[in-house]
Design a protein around this motif. Structure first.
Motif, short mmCIF file in Angstrom:
data_model
loop_
_atom_site.label_atom_id
_atom_site.label_comp_id
_atom_site.label_asym_id
_atom_site.label_seq_id
_atom_site.Cartn_x
_atom_site.Cartn_y
_atom_site.Cartn_z
N VAL A 127 -29.39 -15.40 27.63
CA VAL A 127 -28.91 -14.38 26.70
C VAL A 127 -28.96 -14.89 25.26
O VAL A 127 -29.42 -14.20 24.35
N GLN A 128 -28.44 -16.11 25.05
CA GLN A 128 -28.42 -16.68 23.70
C GLN A 128 -29.84 -16.90 23.18
O GLN A 128 -30.12 -16.66 21.99
N TRP A 129 -30.72 -17.37 24.05
CA TRP A 129 -32.11 -17.64 23.67
C TRP A 129 -32.84 -16.36 23.26
O TRP A 129 -33.47 -16.30 22.19
N THR A 130 -32.75 -15.33 24.10
CA THR A 130 -33.42 -14.07 23.76
C THR A 130 -32.78 -13.42 22.54
O THR A 130 -33.45 -12.72 21.77
N SER A 131 -31.48 -13.66 22.33
CA SER A 131 -30.82 -13.16 21.12
C SER A 131 -31.45 -13.80 19.89
O SER A 131 -31.75 -13.11 18.89
#
Length: 510
Positions: free
Chosen positions: A62-66
């Motif tokens: 989630v953090q990466w794609t954000s």
């Protein structure tokens, strides 16, 4: 399965294994390749797409794609997955409006979503489209009128709060014990959703904190179903399911326990309906059983879907809320002052008018949305407002987690927990007024035709919990100073390893 199909399946399954050994033994290549992990845009290669970057960020997807969508032009990015599959990610409000409203007919759950979650959610409202979805939504909508909401707060929530949650917190304060507050809030929310939706009390939030086999099974089913989405080669989990091995075997066992639990609730409700010619309280389950759609498997799907919505989303929101409030004592002080000011009001009016607390909850969910990403599938070719071409069958994911972190929307102080960004002063009185964002800029409760029916109910429940807890107690995380909880997401967000806290009585209760 023919010999050709079996050979093809085995070949596809070996691709990740080949990639693993290639990466493992080529250290220089790995160092150069994973340099892209610190940059925003992942590298893509023929056949395997961005496999290596996806693998490197598996634990923080989630953090990466954000990070990716926030650094992309127009906040939209196409992620290349292995074997030519593409995933469009967006944090652009106009694109969110496009897929959730103006082109709602083009973007549905889709075959990939339904297939991935069918073992767990079946044909429940969160895993279906078309007439089936419309019917379930129409029947469910009757449960969210003002009368039901008032009853929900004044009976179900207040009873669970005063008779179960507060005594547990008081005992923890007296005995100086550490509680997993994430688990406590999940139990609280689970009891509530079962009472209001099914007229059934599972009594999971008793002082003994009884072993909750169903809750464990539900957690396993949610986690493993979510992991299916993250599988780089979906054929792998399908083969494991066919062979009934590994995680798929555990999922099958967990789903069986969950469905048996739901069927028991349905059986008891049917008996209750047969015994009484009229029932004073018509809950959601009674409405479905009386609607002519009494097929046990179908109603079971509905029960499971509402448990997922009622248990996991509100408890996730409250877990992160209490963490953020502790780290911002000025915010906590203002919330407590508001609770004290409203303490003489009737319970329903008290929570309904808690403007600063409402803003604090919105701010918490901006940073940690209970559903951090949501995916649709295009049923026909389309072009997004920013010019991105979407082919039929392509999955399009809108990203509430990223959308709450866009500087152009929330300002340079977006990383701060600041409820005031949702408020404005009213004239000379200085009274706070809540100023919300449109649902396409802040799609925490979805938007368009599928906007969450339980939005107001969720806010009422959360504000009642906040008032009931912070009026009397201070919640202090029992973790090392400077250490932050790890955000993780299945179908909903979680704190990895739970949320250990100590409870302290306030010197002067409100």
């Amino acid at each position: 399965m023919s010999n050709f199909e079996l050979s093809a399946s085995l070949l596809l399954c070996l691709i990740p294994l080949f990639c693993f050994f290639f990466v493992y033994f080529n250290k220089t290549f790995v160092r150069n390749l994973f340099a892209s992990k610190s940059s925003k845009i992942p590298r893509s290669y023929p056949l395997i797409g961005s496999y290596f970057s996806i693998l490197a960020n598996k634990e923080r997807r989630v953090q990466w794609t954000s990070d990716i969508v926030r650094s992309s032009p127009n906040f939209t990015f196409t992620l290349h997955r292995p074997l030519g599959h593409r995933l469009v990610l967006t944090a652009n409000p106009s694109t969110v409006q496009h897929i959730l409203k103006s082109h709602f007919h083009v973007y549905g759950k889709g075959d990939v979503f339904r297939t991935t979650l069918s073992d767990f959610l079946g044909e429940g409202i969160f895993n279906t489209d078309g007439a089936n979805w419309k019917f379930q939504r129409q029947v469910s909508s009757h449960e969210f009128n003002t009368r039901s909401l008032r009853k929900f707060v004044e009976t179900v929530v207040d009873t669970e709060l005063s008779e179960r949650l507060v005594p547990i917190l008081a005992a923890a304060a007296d005995n100086k014990t550490v509680l997993d507050f994430q688990d406590i809030l999940q139990r609280f929310a689970f009891d509530n959703i079962c009472k209001i939706a099914f007229g059934y009390d599972p009594a999971y939030l008793l002082p003994s904190l009884p072993e909750a086999k169903f809750a464990v099974a539900f957690e396993d089913a949610t986690r493993i179903s979510s992991e299916r989405f993250n599988s780089l080669v979906p054929l792998i989990w399908k083969v494991k399911r066919a062979l009934n091995v590994g995680s798929e075997r555990k999922l099958k066992e967990a789903v069986h326990q969950v469905r048996e639990f739901a069927k028991q609730i349905i059986k008891e409700k049917k008996a209750e309906l047969e015994e009484k010619s009229s029932i004073d309280s018509v809950d959601l389950l009674s409405r479905f059983l009386s609607s002519g759609h009494s097929d046990e498997d179908f109603v079971t799907d509905i029960v499971i879907s509402f448990i997922l919505a009622g248990r996991d989303t509100t408890s996730a929101a409250l877990t992160w809320f209490f963490w953020l409030v502790f780290g911002n004592p000025n915010v906590e002080k203002k919330i407590v002052e508001e609770i004290k000011e409203k303490s003489e009001s009737p319970e329903y009016d008290e929570v309904k008018d808690m403007v600063y607390t409402h803003a604090s909850l919105c701010e918490s969910m901006r940073l940690y949305p209970p559903v951090p990403t949501d995916t649709k599938e295009a049923t026909e070719d389309d072009v997004l407002p920013d010019g991105t071409v979407v082919r039929k069958g392509t999955r399009v994911t809108y990203h509430p987690y990223a959308m709450g972190r866009i500087e152009e929307v929330w300002g340079s102080d977006w990383a701060e927990f600041k409820p005031e960004r949702w408020l404005e002063r009213e004239g000379l009185s200085g009274k706070w007024n809540f100023v919300g964002k449109d649902s396409y800029t802040y799609p925490v409760f979805q938007a368009g035709p599928r906007i969450c029916l339980g939005k107001e109910m969720a806010f009422l429940q959360m504000k009642r919990v906040v008032a009931g807890v912070l009026r009397r107690f201070k919640v202090v995380p029992a973790i090392e100073e400077g250490v932050e909880p790890v955000f993780m997401a299945y179908l909903t967000s979680k704190m990895k390893g739970g949320f250990p806290v100590r409870i302290f009585e306030r010197a002067e209760s409100c």
